[in-house]
Scaffold this active site. Structure first.
Site, PDB file in Angstrom:
ATOM      1  N   GLN A 136      29.894  50.144  47.997  1.00 38.39           N
ATOM      2  CA  GLN A 136      30.141  48.644  47.947  1.00 38.39           C
ATOM      3  C   GLN A 136      30.328  48.302  49.423  1.00 38.39           C
ATOM      4  O   GLN A 136      31.063  48.570  50.380  1.00 38.39           O
ATOM      5  CB  GLN A 136      31.236  48.296  47.235  1.00 38.39           C
ATOM      6  N   TYR A 138      31.150  44.788  51.913  1.00 40.51           N
ATOM      7  CA  TYR A 138      31.433  43.638  52.390  1.00 40.51           C
ATOM      8  C   TYR A 138      30.665  43.390  53.648  1.00 40.51           C
ATOM      9  O   TYR A 138      30.553  44.052  54.554  1.00 40.51           O
ATOM     10  CB  TYR A 138      32.881  43.355  52.830  1.00 40.51           C
ATOM     11  N   LYS A 241      27.357  41.793  43.461  1.00 42.40           N
ATOM     12  CA  LYS A 241      28.532  41.512  42.893  1.00 42.40           C
ATOM     13  C   LYS A 241      29.396  40.145  43.426  1.00 42.40           C
ATOM     14  O   LYS A 241      29.470  40.030  44.237  1.00 42.40           O
ATOM     15  CB  LYS A 241      29.683  42.534  43.208  1.00 42.40           C
ATOM     16  N   HIS A 265      35.835  38.572  40.646  1.00 35.54           N
ATOM     17  CA  HIS A 265      36.414  39.520  41.368  1.00 35.54           C
ATOM     18  C   HIS A 265      38.160  39.744  41.004  1.00 35.54           C
ATOM     19  O   HIS A 265      38.884  39.751  41.527  1.00 35.54           O
ATOM     20  CB  HIS A 265      36.610  38.737  42.859  1.00 35.54           C
ATOM     21  N   ARG A 268      40.606  37.100  41.772  1.00 31.02           N
ATOM     22  CA  ARG A 268      41.229  36.976  42.818  1.00 31.02           C
ATOM     23  C   ARG A 268      40.701  36.271  44.029  1.00 31.02           C
ATOM     24  O   ARG A 268      41.141  36.211  45.093  1.00 31.02           O
ATOM     25  CB  ARG A 268      41.362  38.502  43.449  1.00 31.02           C
ATOM     26  N   ASP A 296      32.163  42.856  35.249  1.00 27.58           N
ATOM     27  CA  ASP A 296      33.407  43.059  35.823  1.00 27.58           C
ATOM     28  C   ASP A 296      34.191  42.093  35.700  1.00 27.58           C
ATOM     29  O   ASP A 296      34.011  40.957  35.518  1.00 27.58           O
ATOM     30  CB  ASP A 296      33.062  43.296  37.230  1.00 27.58           C
ATOM     31  N   GLY A 298      38.646  41.936  33.942  1.00 24.89           N
ATOM     32  CA  GLY A 298      39.477  41.527  32.603  1.00 24.89           C
ATOM     33  C   GLY A 298      38.892  42.907  31.449  1.00 24.89           C
ATOM     34  O   GLY A 298      39.577  42.898  30.500  1.00 24.89           O
ATOM     35  N   ARG A 300      39.547  45.795  29.614  1.00 19.35           N
ATOM     36  CA  ARG A 300      40.752  46.801  29.402  1.00 19.35           C
ATOM     37  C   ARG A 300      40.721  47.562  28.162  1.00 19.35           C
ATOM     38  O   ARG A 300      42.016  48.332  27.811  1.00 19.35           O
ATOM     39  CB  ARG A 300      42.195  45.689  29.323  1.00 19.35           C
ATOM     40  N   ARG A 320      41.489  47.925  37.666  1.00 20.16           N
ATOM     41  CA  ARG A 320      42.932  48.084  37.628  1.00 20.16           C
ATOM     42  C   ARG A 320      43.523  49.177  36.595  1.00 20.16           C
ATOM     43  O   ARG A 320      44.360  49.900  37.090  1.00 20.16           O
ATOM     44  CB  ARG A 320      43.566  46.644  37.144  1.00 20.16           C
TER      45      ARG A 320
END
Length: 396
Positions: A136, A138, A241, A265, A268, A296, A298, A300, A320
């Site tokens: 990934q 940035y 992404k 994100h 975020r 991507d 949420g 769970r 997470r």
């Protein structure tokens, strides 16, 4: 302050939420907030989950699911299930082995591991673990440094490059501001210059040191022209992404990307942005099969993954929950999270009448007309709106 690894007893964990509750008992509060928190009032963070909860699957019956399997391919590589790890920075905050431990677990689980620009270890060190590895990126103010990182990823044997496109700078993450969050001295961004990284260790009241140092490193000028240049510069499959707008998705597909990750994100960046799962079907329609689409933010449970597949995704990214497993037991903790997720997904596929991920594309998805208050002892009458049209699903 980094985490103290928790006592890990696999029999104590039966759902991914169990790991989050357990990690809360061992993580320093500022570290937990850094991982768990969102931007602003965290409206999008909350809506990512609420949006999944609003969706309902209509199962099919009289299908032979005796050989039900989660196996698939992602970006041209075999995967044991339609899941890749999301790029999460500074994993050494959660466990001394950080990304190395998480990558080992991903390799054992047979899914791709995503190495982040803000990883605590280098792409060379992580790729050596043996997982299918995505890198990934940035976009950095020093363009040549960005291209150099891509070259390093190619040389290390990575099988895809993922450009994050929704972070011209970090969103205002109030938990980090309140905590005056800074990295401990033993946690660094291994791919950034030492000078830029040192800013992340200087705590200041009411300020996020991590946001300060990434603002100095990230280029807010990232544009479609830069994407085109990156496409020319790498031979690897290229994903972007952070796409939510169908028009952006269509332009990206036209630009020759190999994959789009529908993502806000994890809540975020822009607070108030649409939930990723709510944007998914329209993005899939705009892409119209020209590239893969992943989801991507949420995710769970295995049922969440089934919903994403039914709405057109080829797979999901998991972030997470893996960090809570990492905090509780290093590689073993991450592997347990992935084992649970695989068991949940296989169960969901089979009970929905699907022999594998591809069959999920034909499922009908319905959406609650109103939210249900899960804290209430009385259950409001809930009505549904059909979200499907023929074979597959289209949000209207």
């Amino acid at each position: 302050m980094t985490a103290t690894t928790g006592a890990f007893a696999p029999g104590d964990f039966f759902a991914l939420a169990d790991f989050e509750r357990a990690a809360d008992t061992v993580l320093p509060s500022a570290v937990r907030d850094f991982v768990a928190g969102g931007s602003g009032a965290e409206l999008t963070l909350a809506d990512n989950r609420a949006a999944f909860d609003r969706l309902r699957i209509t199962p099919k019956v009289l299908r032979d699911v005796s050989d039900c399997s989660c196996a698939t391919t992602l970006m041209g590589s075999p995967a044991a299930m339609p899941v890749a790890t999301a790029p999460v920075g500074y994993q050494k905050l959660l466990h001394p082995e950080g990304e190395l431990a998480a990558a080992r677990a991903a390799a054992e689980a047979g899914i791709p591991f995503t190495v982040g620009t803000l990883s605590s270890y280098t792409v060379e060190e992580i790729a050596a673990v043996g997982a299918t590895t995505w890198f990934q990126l940035y976009w950095l103010r020093d363009r040549e440094q960005s291209f150099d990182l891509v070259r390093r990823a190619e040389d290390a044997g990575c099988s895809a490059v993922m450009l994050t496109v929704d972070v011209p700078w970090m969103g205002r993450r109030q938990r980090d501001l309140r905590n005056g969050f800074a990295l401990p001295n033993d946690v660094v961004a291994a791919h950034l210059p030492v000078g830029a990284e040192s800013a992340a260790h200087r705590a200041a009241s009411g300020e996020s040191a991590v946001a300060r140092h990434t603002a100095a490193a990230f280029a807010p000028s990232l544009s479609w022209a830069d994407l085109a240049e990156l496409r020319r510069r790498t031979r690897l499959p290229l994903l972007i992404k952070g796409v939510l707008d169908p028009a952006d998705a269509a332009q990206a597909a036209e630009s020759g990307v190999d994959g789009i990750i529908v993502s806000n994100h994890g809540g975020r960046q822009l607070d108030g942005a649409v939930a990723s799962i709510d944007a998914l079907a329209e993005v899939c329609a705009a892409v119209n099969g020209r590239c893969e689409v992943l989801l991507d933010s949420g995710v769970r449970s295995g049922v969440d993954a089934l919903k994403a597949l039914a709405l057109g995704a080829s797979g999901v990214l998991l972030g997470r929950p893996l960090m809570w497993g990492l905090a509780m037991g290093g590689a073993e903790g991450v592997r347990r999270v992935l084992d649970l997720f695989a068991a949940e997904l296989r169960d969901a596929l089979g009970l929905a009448g699907c022999s594998g991920p591809e069959d999920a594309r034909t499922l009908r998805v319905r959406r609650d007309a109103m939210a249900v208050d899960r804290t209430s002892t009385s259950h409001a009458r809930t009505t549904y709106r059909d979200e499907t049209s023929g074979e597959g699903t289209v949000v209207r």
